[in-house]
Design a protein around this motif. Structure first.
Motif: not given
Length: 143
Positions: A128-129, A132-133, A135-136
């Motif tokens: 997930v990390k 997340y990275q 996407i952001h």
């Protein structure tokens, strides 16, 4: 899962009779495509030009050397000794694609002929990390 029936998850499209839950899961395709990559054993079948299999290219797909792409199959990219067929690769793909392909380590330590792996983590496992990275930062691949 009864909906897969031997198909690859990222290639599935929702059907009208699918449950709302399954249709919701299928909506994750666009996000998962940020880091999901294809890999196959030398004897398997993979679409060289359309499957996302080269982790270090922005499109994850090779570009042909000439405008007309040659008809070649996955197994032809490997030499008899089990390494890359660098001569053929240099003939088929542009320089950036060739460099990227020849950097991909060859491994066959998986049970199936074809697998999906997560290119945004060093282990190839989804986290997930890392999602997340990606996407952001809007930059899913390390430069």
């Amino acid at each position: 899962v009864k909906y897969l029936k031997g198909n690859d998850f990222l290639l599935l499209a929702p059907k009208p009779m699918d449950s709302w839950f399954w249709k919701s899961i299928l909506q994750s395709h666009d996000i998962l495509k940020l880091g999901a990559r294809r890999w196959a054993r030398p004897g398997a079948v993979i679409d060289l030009w359309n499957d996302p299999w080269i982790p270090s290219l922005a499109s994850f797909r090779p570009r042909p050397r000439d405008s007309a792409s040659a008809s070649v199959v996955w197994s032809e990219l490997f030499s008899a000794s089990g390494g890359w067929n660098s001569f053929l690769i240099r003939q088929l793909f542009d320089e950036d694609s060739t460099r990227a392909i020849l950097k991909v380590p060859l491994t066959t330590n998986f049970r199936n002929d074809k697998v999906w792996f997560w290119a945004l983590s060093a282990s190839g496992d989804f986290t997930v990390k890392s999602l997340y990275q990606a996407i952001h930062t809007k930059s899913p691949l390390p430069e």
